[in-house]
Design an enzyme around this catalytic site. Structure first.
Site, PDB file in Angstrom:
ATOM      1  N   GLU A   1      -9.624 -26.218  35.313  1.00  0.00           N
ATOM      2  CA  GLU A   1      -8.448 -26.293  36.098  1.00  0.00           C
ATOM      3  C   GLU A   1      -8.678 -25.541  37.402  1.00  0.00           C
ATOM      4  O   GLU A   1      -8.785 -24.511  37.308  1.00  0.00           O
ATOM      5  CB  GLU A   1      -7.105 -25.854  35.225  1.00  0.00           C
ATOM      6  CG  GLU A   1      -6.677 -26.677  34.262  1.00  0.00           C
ATOM      7  CD  GLU A   1      -5.436 -26.045  33.746  1.00  0.00           C
ATOM      8  OE1 GLU A   1      -5.599 -25.030  32.983  1.00  0.00           O
ATOM      9  OE2 GLU A   1      -4.426 -26.525  33.649  1.00  0.00           O
TER      10      GLU A   1
ATOM     11  N   LYS B   1       7.056 -13.871  22.736  1.00  0.00           N
ATOM     12  CA  LYS B   1       6.012 -13.105  23.350  1.00  0.00           C
ATOM     13  C   LYS B   1       5.802 -13.641  24.919  1.00  0.00           C
ATOM     14  O   LYS B   1       5.029 -14.496  24.908  1.00  0.00           O
ATOM     15  CB  LYS B   1       4.874 -12.674  22.755  1.00  0.00           C
ATOM     16  CG  LYS B   1       4.074 -11.626  23.505  1.00  0.00           C
ATOM     17  CD  LYS B   1       2.502 -11.908  23.372  1.00  0.00           C
ATOM     18  CE  LYS B   1       1.904 -12.469  24.524  1.00  0.00           C
ATOM     19  NZ  LYS B   1       2.162 -11.933  25.805  1.00  0.00           N
TER      20      LYS B   1
ATOM     21  N   CYS C   1       0.370 -26.936  35.000  1.00  0.00           N
ATOM     22  CA  CYS C   1      -0.763 -27.843  34.244  1.00  0.00           C
ATOM     23  C   CYS C   1      -0.691 -29.174  34.621  1.00  0.00           C
ATOM     24  O   CYS C   1      -1.703 -29.887  33.952  1.00  0.00           O
ATOM     25  CB  CYS C   1      -0.215 -27.635  32.730  1.00  0.00           C
ATOM     26  SG  CYS C   1       1.340 -28.042  32.434  1.00  0.00           S
TER      27      CYS C   1
ATOM     28  N   GLU D   1       0.827 -26.561  24.149  1.00  0.00           N
ATOM     29  CA  GLU D   1       0.887 -27.065  25.491  1.00  0.00           C
ATOM     30  C   GLU D   1      -0.188 -26.393  26.117  1.00  0.00           C
ATOM     31  O   GLU D   1      -0.040 -25.468  26.490  1.00  0.00           O
ATOM     32  CB  GLU D   1       2.376 -27.003  26.094  1.00  0.00           C
ATOM     33  CG  GLU D   1       3.398 -27.440  25.157  1.00  0.00           C
ATOM     34  CD  GLU D   1       3.282 -29.339  25.118  1.00  0.00           C
ATOM     35  OE1 GLU D   1       2.610 -29.763  26.366  1.00  0.00           O
ATOM     36  OE2 GLU D   1       3.922 -29.717  24.340  1.00  0.00           O
TER      37      GLU D   1
HETATM   38  P1  NAP Z   1      -3.076 -17.792  28.821  1.00  0.00           P
HETATM   39  O1  NAP Z   1      -3.871 -16.832  29.359  1.00  0.00           O
HETATM   40  O2  NAP Z   1      -3.555 -18.784  27.918  1.00  0.00           O
HETATM   41  O3  NAP Z   1      -1.871 -17.140  28.485  1.00  0.00           O
HETATM   42  C1  NAP Z   1      -0.670 -17.469  27.938  1.00  0.00           C
HETATM   43  C2  NAP Z   1       0.164 -16.586  27.223  1.00  0.00           C
HETATM   44  O4  NAP Z   1      -0.745 -16.385  26.058  1.00  0.00           O
HETATM   45  C3  NAP Z   1       0.379 -15.288  27.704  1.00  0.00           C
HETATM   46  O5  NAP Z   1       1.563 -14.942  27.171  1.00  0.00           O
HETATM   47  C4  NAP Z   1      -0.893 -14.262  27.174  1.00  0.00           C
HETATM   48  O6  NAP Z   1      -0.415 -12.960  27.071  1.00  0.00           O
HETATM   49  C5  NAP Z   1      -0.867 -15.052  25.785  1.00  0.00           C
HETATM   50  N1  NAP Z   1      -1.871 -14.631  25.086  1.00  0.00           N
HETATM   51  C6  NAP Z   1      -3.240 -14.570  25.513  1.00  0.00           C
HETATM   52  N2  NAP Z   1      -4.218 -14.285  24.375  1.00  0.00           N
HETATM   53  C7  NAP Z   1      -3.464 -14.248  23.363  1.00  0.00           C
HETATM   54  C8  NAP Z   1      -3.685 -13.871  21.829  1.00  0.00           C
HETATM   55  N3  NAP Z   1      -4.884 -13.712  21.515  1.00  0.00           N
HETATM   56  N4  NAP Z   1      -2.822 -13.919  21.064  1.00  0.00           N
HETATM   57  C9  NAP Z   1      -1.564 -14.325  21.339  1.00  0.00           C
HETATM   58  N5  NAP Z   1      -1.190 -14.384  22.729  1.00  0.00           N
HETATM   59  C10 NAP Z   1      -2.096 -14.484  23.672  1.00  0.00           C
HETATM   60  O7  NAP Z   1      -2.447 -18.462  29.880  1.00  0.00           O
HETATM   61  P2  NAP Z   1      -2.025 -18.302  31.477  1.00  0.00           P
HETATM   62  O8  NAP Z   1      -3.329 -17.920  32.268  1.00  0.00           O
HETATM   63  O9  NAP Z   1      -1.062 -17.421  31.383  1.00  0.00           O
HETATM   64  O10 NAP Z   1      -1.432 -19.684  31.715  1.00  0.00           O
HETATM   65  C11 NAP Z   1      -1.985 -20.814  32.381  1.00  0.00           C
HETATM   66  C12 NAP Z   1      -2.662 -21.980  31.446  1.00  0.00           C
HETATM   67  O11 NAP Z   1      -1.322 -22.433  30.792  1.00  0.00           O
HETATM   68  C13 NAP Z   1      -3.238 -23.109  32.162  1.00  0.00           C
HETATM   69  O12 NAP Z   1      -4.258 -23.528  31.413  1.00  0.00           O
HETATM   70  C14 NAP Z   1      -2.072 -24.081  32.193  1.00  0.00           C
HETATM   71  O13 NAP Z   1      -2.372 -25.340  32.445  1.00  0.00           O
HETATM   72  C15 NAP Z   1      -1.561 -23.865  30.832  1.00  0.00           C
HETATM   73  N6  NAP Z   1      -0.187 -24.369  30.741  1.00  0.00           N
HETATM   74  C16 NAP Z   1       0.156 -25.482  30.235  1.00  0.00           C
HETATM   75  C17 NAP Z   1       1.385 -26.020  29.974  1.00  0.00           C
HETATM   76  C18 NAP Z   1       1.666 -27.365  29.475  1.00  0.00           C
HETATM   77  O14 NAP Z   1       2.765 -27.750  29.269  1.00  0.00           O
HETATM   78  N7  NAP Z   1       0.532 -28.024  28.805  1.00  0.00           N
HETATM   79  C19 NAP Z   1       2.474 -25.766  30.951  1.00  0.00           C
HETATM   80  C20 NAP Z   1       2.147 -24.526  31.607  1.00  0.00           C
HETATM   81  C21 NAP Z   1       0.886 -23.855  31.686  1.00  0.00           C
HETATM   82  P3  NAP Z   1      -1.590 -12.177  27.729  1.00  0.00           P
HETATM   83  O15 NAP Z   1      -1.509 -12.413  29.068  1.00  0.00           O
HETATM   84  O16 NAP Z   1      -0.757 -10.847  27.278  1.00  0.00           O
HETATM   85  O17 NAP Z   1      -2.751 -12.306  27.054  1.00  0.00           O
END
Ligand code: NAP
Length: 483
Positions: free
Chosen positions: A387, A177, A286, A252
């Site tokens: 962040e 997804k 991240c 992650e």
């Molecule tokens: P996010 O809001 O957590 O969303 C990530 C993914 O999860 C999206 O596909 C989102 O889809 C989905 N998602 C959200 N709620 C969900 C639920 N209840 N059930 C299933 N899926 C769900 O994060 P983001 O804003 O896209 O990305 C930024 C974050 O990612 C930052 O905190 C960054 O540090 C972290 N990140 C970490 C790494 C690492 O390697 N540690 C790498 C890259 C990014 P929807 O948008 O449709 O809700």
């Protein structure tokens, strides 16, 4: 609309067929720099997700041997590189980052496929003897089952590709997804996987809203791993939702990277490293430095060098070769960054460069934020705990090694951390005690496919890349044989 040979269709891939999702709604994908409509995708829902999971599970019976799987991975590696121009264009158009960064993302993704293609040895069973036992003992690694991959928008190809390559080598079925902002990079990857000849139905892509799809992925018993990259908040929710069916979670999550510059550091190296690390993807990674700690004796020199460099950065459309910093992903990201800056300024920090941006021009596009330098940041400000995810450098000073170590480790997060010093003994002490899964010593380099990458504390569970990254998708089985 975006035309590309890699996007002959912009739909979900379920049970071997490109198909319109049954949710009855359209996902409109827009260019964050211009607001141009790139695609309209009929969204999938829970029933589609269930079909995808069941297809992935059934197709695992047809998974070929590891040697053949390595051929698929090698073929995808080649296809990614052959199509790098198109892929990079898709990434920049839907994500906003400069085109040259998108090229790097394509190469980085391809390197994961090549790395895992070369590590079929990790799947070999290994026999061992138990002293004084006549029995034969063998450890096997079996594919864990269907892997659900949930990925973010900041590196839309790489965050999916690194999971996909490892799970495929392991012999797992896949249901992915993607983030709604950037589904086109995922569609392109699945189109290439199909071209590479991956057995039909083994890998599935479900484009649609998180709630019905996420609930299905977390509750369906055939899904054995939730492999998620995204925020810590959503990661915690996925852990809770996966508990009833006792799934493995590979997470992650977010970071709050300390970037520490000691008084004996090579200052030019530290500044160059900070510039690259901080402004990649407009600060939306991240592993971006979130808190910059500089020894008080070096602070004014560091600030002078940063003040010299920041005005030279060009903010604009990522398709323009002159651009260094593209737009933030959307206006809500812009609001968040701006509120962190305002919070810091209201609590006594000073603006040394940037800030005061124009508000985004449209309701959902053009969220450009200028490179910004804040001095006098401290732990009382939100940007030292949250962040930033934007092109903002927040600097504080320190005096003692013990002090900066304690401050660096005071975060709930522990993903990346960086230390700049010419004193080897101090470097070793710091690296040993820094509670971060990825540490740069006189380097701000990011992950590489052959090394495990992941977070400590609230930054995650598990690793991606390296042998450890493959183990996320394997069950260990011990067989004991009577002679
Ligand atoms: P996010 O809001 O957590 O969303 C990530 C993914 O999860 C999206 O596909 C989102 O889809 C989905 N998602 C959200 N709620 C969900 C639920 N209840 N059930 C299933 N899926 C769900 O994060 P983001 O804003 O896209 O990305 C930024 C974050 O990612 C930052 O905190 C960054 O540090 C972290 N990140 C970490 C790494 C690492 O390697 N540690 C790498 C890259 C990014 P929807 O948008 O449709 O809700």
């Amino acid at each position: 609309m975006l035309e590309s040979p890699l996007l002959p269709q912009t739909r979900s891939l379920i049970a071997g067929e490109w198909t319109d999702g049954g949710e009855g709604t359209l996902l409109r994908v827009k260019n964050p720099a211009t607001g141009e409509l790139l695609a309209e995708i009929p969204e999938a829902g829970a029933r589609d997700a269930r079909r995808a999971i069941e297809s992935a599970r059934a197709s695992m019976a047809l998974v070929p041997d590891p040697g053949r799987r390595a051929l698929y991975l090698n073929r995808i590696h080649e296809l990614l590189l052959e199509n790098r121009e198109d892929l990079a264009r898709i990434i920049t158009l839907e994500q906003g980052k400069p085109l040259r960064e998108s090229h790097i993302e394509v190469e980085y993704t391809a390197a994961f496929f090549r790395f895992f293609a070369g590590r079929t040895d990790l799947l070999d069973p290994h026999p061992f003897a138990v002293p004084n036992s006549p029995l034969r003992w063998v450890v096997h690694h079996r594919p864990v089952g269907v892997v659900a991959m949930i990925t973010p928008w900041n590196l839309p190809l790489a965050m999916l590709g690194k999971k996909f390559a490892a799970a495929l080598l392991a012999g797992c079925g896949v249901v992915s997804k993607p983030a709604p902002e950037t589904p086109l990079s995922a569609i392109a990857l699945f189109a290439l996987a199909e071209r590479a000849g991956i057995p039909s139905g083994l890998v599935n892509l479900v484009v649609g809203p998180a709630e019905p799809i996420g609930v299905e992925l977390c509750s369906h018993p055939a899904v054995r791993v939730i492999s998620f990259t995204g925020s810590t908040e959503v990661g915690k929710l996925l852990i809770r939702r996966s508990a009833d069916s006792v799934k493995r979670v590979s997470l992650e999550l977010g970071g709050n990277a300390p970037f520490i510059v000691f008084e004996d550091a090579d200052l030019e190296l530290a500044v160059e490293s900070l510039m690259v690390n901080k402004f990649r993807c407009a600060g939306q990674t991240c592993i971006c430095a979130n808190r910059v700690f500089v020894h008080e004796t070096l602070a004014s020199e560091l600030l002078m060098r940063l003040r010299d460099k920041l005005p030279k950065l060009v903010v604009g459309n990522g398709m323009d070769p002159a651009t260094d910093i593209g737009p933030l992903i959307d206006p809500s990201a812009w609001e968040k960054v701006d509120s962190l800056v305002k919070d810091a300024l209201s609590k006594g920090a000073k603006l040394a460069h940037g800030g005061n941006p124009d508000r985004p021009r449209g309701s959902d596009w053009g969220a450009f934020y200028p490179p910004t330098l804040i001095v006098g940041a401290n732990e009382g400000m939100r940007l030292f705990h949250e962040e930033i995810f934007g092109p903002v450098i927040a600097v504080t000073t320190f005096r003692e090694e013990e002090e900066v170590l304690a401050r660096a480790n005071s975060s709930q997060h522990g993903l990346a951390g960086y230390v700049f010093t010419k004193d080897a003994a101090r470097g070793t002490r710091m690296v040993t005690k820094l509670q971060c899964g990825h540490v740069g010593l006189n380097s701000s380099s990011g992950p590489t496919p052959s090394a495990p990458f992941g977070g400590m504390k609230a930054s995650g569970i598990g690793r991606e890349g390296g042998a450890e990254g493959l183990m996320e998708y394997l069950e260990t089985q011990t067989v004991v044989e009577g002679i």
